[in-house]
Design a protein around this motif. Structure first.
Motif, PDB file in Angstrom:
ATOM      1  N   TYR A  96      13.421  26.925 -25.248  1.00 39.07           N
ATOM      2  CA  TYR A  96      12.409  26.771 -24.208  1.00 39.07           C
ATOM      3  C   TYR A  96      12.980  25.922 -23.069  1.00 39.07           C
ATOM      4  CZ  TYR A  96       8.728  28.640 -27.231  1.00 39.07           C
ATOM      5  OH  TYR A  96       7.952  29.458 -28.013  1.00 39.07           O
ATOM      6  N   SER A  97      12.554  26.221 -21.867  1.00 37.79           N
ATOM      7  CA  SER A  97      13.017  25.477 -20.699  1.00 37.79           C
ATOM      8  C   SER A  97      11.925  24.524 -20.218  1.00 37.79           C
ATOM      9  CB  SER A  97      13.366  26.451 -19.564  1.00 37.79           C
ATOM     10  OG  SER A  97      12.180  27.095 -19.094  1.00 37.79           O
ATOM     11  N   LEU A  98      12.276  23.685 -19.263  1.00 33.96           N
ATOM     12  CA  LEU A  98      11.299  22.780 -18.657  1.00 33.96           C
ATOM     13  C   LEU A  98      10.194  23.574 -17.964  1.00 33.96           C
ATOM     14  CD1 LEU A  98      10.409  19.924 -17.959  1.00 33.96           C
ATOM     15  CD2 LEU A  98      11.951  19.984 -15.984  1.00 33.96           C
ATOM     16  N   ALA A 189       9.148  20.084 -26.215  1.00 31.42           N
ATOM     17  CA  ALA A 189       9.231  18.680 -25.811  1.00 31.42           C
ATOM     18  C   ALA A 189      10.215  17.867 -26.644  1.00 31.42           C
ATOM     19  CB  ALA A 189       7.850  18.041 -25.876  1.00 31.42           C
ATOM     20  N   VAL A 190      10.329  18.185 -27.945  1.00 33.25           N
ATOM     21  CA  VAL A 190      11.150  17.320 -28.812  1.00 33.25           C
ATOM     22  C   VAL A 190      12.626  17.301 -28.399  1.00 33.25           C
ATOM     23  CG1 VAL A 190       9.655  17.428 -30.842  1.00 33.25           C
ATOM     24  CG2 VAL A 190      11.429  19.159 -30.533  1.00 33.25           C
ATOM     25  N   GLN A 191      13.087  18.381 -27.786  1.00 33.37           N
ATOM     26  CA  GLN A 191      14.486  18.384 -27.377  1.00 33.37           C
ATOM     27  C   GLN A 191      14.759  17.327 -26.306  1.00 33.37           C
ATOM     28  OE1 GLN A 191      15.682  21.978 -25.100  1.00 33.37           O
ATOM     29  NE2 GLN A 191      13.502  22.480 -25.004  1.00 33.37           N
ATOM     30  N   PHE A 192      13.718  16.957 -25.554  1.00 37.51           N
ATOM     31  CA  PHE A 192      13.854  15.898 -24.557  1.00 37.51           C
ATOM     32  C   PHE A 192      13.483  14.532 -25.148  1.00 37.51           C
ATOM     33  CE2 PHE A 192      12.630  19.808 -22.232  1.00 37.51           C
ATOM     34  CZ  PHE A 192      13.790  19.981 -21.492  1.00 37.51           C
ATOM     35  N   LEU A 193      12.438  14.497 -25.963  1.00 38.76           N
ATOM     36  CA  LEU A 193      11.970  13.232 -26.534  1.00 38.76           C
ATOM     37  C   LEU A 193      13.005  12.603 -27.450  1.00 38.76           C
ATOM     38  CD1 LEU A 193       8.287  14.263 -27.358  1.00 38.76           C
ATOM     39  CD2 LEU A 193       9.040  12.788 -25.488  1.00 38.76           C
ATOM     40  N   VAL A 240       7.971  14.349 -20.052  1.00 37.12           N
ATOM     41  CA  VAL A 240       9.007  15.353 -20.314  1.00 37.12           C
ATOM     42  C   VAL A 240       9.850  15.593 -19.063  1.00 37.12           C
ATOM     43  CG1 VAL A 240       9.417  17.793 -20.849  1.00 37.12           C
ATOM     44  CG2 VAL A 240       7.806  16.467 -22.225  1.00 37.12           C
ATOM     45  N   GLU A 241       9.202  15.658 -17.908  1.00 34.53           N
ATOM     46  CA  GLU A 241       9.959  15.876 -16.670  1.00 34.53           C
ATOM     47  C   GLU A 241      10.900  14.703 -16.385  1.00 34.53           C
ATOM     48  OE1 GLU A 241       7.200  18.802 -13.923  1.00 34.53           O
ATOM     49  OE2 GLU A 241       6.884  16.636 -13.772  1.00 34.53           O
ATOM     50  N   ARG A 242      10.455  13.466 -16.630  1.00 33.91           N
ATOM     51  CA  ARG A 242      11.323  12.316 -16.384  1.00 33.91           C
ATOM     52  C   ARG A 242      12.496  12.295 -17.351  1.00 33.91           C
ATOM     53  NH1 ARG A 242       9.107   7.859 -17.669  1.00 33.91           N
ATOM     54  NH2 ARG A 242       6.974   8.459 -18.140  1.00 33.91           N
ATOM     55  N   LEU A 243      12.237  12.634 -18.623  1.00 31.06           N
ATOM     56  CA  LEU A 243      13.320  12.658 -19.596  1.00 31.06           C
ATOM     57  C   LEU A 243      14.309  13.771 -19.298  1.00 31.06           C
ATOM     58  CD1 LEU A 243      11.363  11.956 -22.916  1.00 31.06           C
ATOM     59  CD2 LEU A 243      12.820  10.387 -21.624  1.00 31.06           C
ATOM     60  N   ALA A 244      13.795  14.901 -18.824  1.00 29.51           N
ATOM     61  CA  ALA A 244      14.683  16.025 -18.493  1.00 29.51           C
ATOM     62  C   ALA A 244      15.586  15.684 -17.310  1.00 29.51           C
ATOM     63  CB  ALA A 244      13.846  17.257 -18.170  1.00 29.51           C
TER      64      ALA A 244
END
Length: 246
Positions: A96-98, A189-193, A240-244
């Motif tokens: 999945y993408s942002l 989300a978990v891939q970023f978290l 999520v956007e900030r982590l990405a």
């Protein structure tokens, strides 16, 4: 009956029955669901990474079961949008993408906005009031996990919390749709978290207003409930956007 161990989201271990003995149809159906749940937890736990490939044989050997229930479980997860079938190679975890996450949150907003809008006009169901107390207990566990930054525990309680809440205040078809959407959103989300490291990790960074929402719904305060949900969606997307971007 053969047995193998599978790790749950809370880090404890449960026993998964094999395929031999007993009522074959019931056992296989149960095993199929157990395998699907276990593999979904592996994806949500980040142990199966986006794009990672594996075969039916590999999973069957890992869990010590036959190929048939494994194949059925993987097909189920593919139908849920968590896996992709790779021709002649097996399966891989869906990537999945942002932008996908943004679309998921948008879809969630569109559905939930109408679910609580007429809350004040609905007749109070005593059974729903009693069930809401149980949902609040799930919310308390989710709040504690979120505050502590314990992602593994949070995901399980959060999914159950929202599913039960959606069933109480929506219709079952929308509840099923929202549950599937929330699972996909967590997978995305978990891939970023899980990129967040350090001693404090995610502590204090995860949304933790589950019980506030239940309290508003108990008061039948539709406006506050909608404001809390809007804040939840905005917080989730912003984090999520900030982590990405990091």
């Amino acid at each position: 009956m053969r047995q193998t161990r599978t790790r749950t989201r809370r880090g404890t271990q449960t026993t998964m029955p094999g395929t031999g003995g007993g009522n074959g149809a019931v056992t296989r159906s149960t095993l199929r669901q157990q395998l699907a749940d276990a593999l979904r937890d592996e994806v949500l736990g980040g142990r199966l990474q986006p794009g990672q490939e594996f075969t039916v044989k590999e999973i069957a050997e890992q869990y010590g079961v036959s190929a048939t229930p494994v194949r059925e479980a993987l097909v189920d997860l593919s139908a849920q949008g968590l896996l992709d079938a790779v021709q002649h190679r097996g399966f891989q975890v869906h990537e999945y993408s942002l932008d996908d996450y943004r679309h998921m949150v948008e879809a969630r907003i569109l559905v939930t906005d109408g679910m609580f809008r007429r809350l004040g006009e609905r007749k109070v169901d005593p059974r729903a009031a009693a069930a809401l107390a149980g949902v609040r207990r799930r919310g308390e566990e989710a709040r504690r996990a979120a505050t502590a930054g314990d992602l593994d525990i949070l995901i399980g309680y959060d999914l159950r919390f929202w599913r039960e809440l959606s069933i109480l205040f929506g219709n079952p078809y929308l509840a099923d749709f929202l549950h599937r959407l929330r699972v996909q959103a967590w997978v995305c989300a978990v891939q970023f978290l899980r990129r967040v490291k350090g001693p404090d990790g995610l502590k204090g960074r995860l949304w933790a207003s589950h019980t506030d929402l239940v309290d508003a719904l108990t008061r039948r305060d539709a406006q506050t409930a909608q404001e809390i949900i809007a804040a939840y969606d905005a917080h989730s997307l912003d984090l999520v956007e900030r982590l990405a971007a990091e």
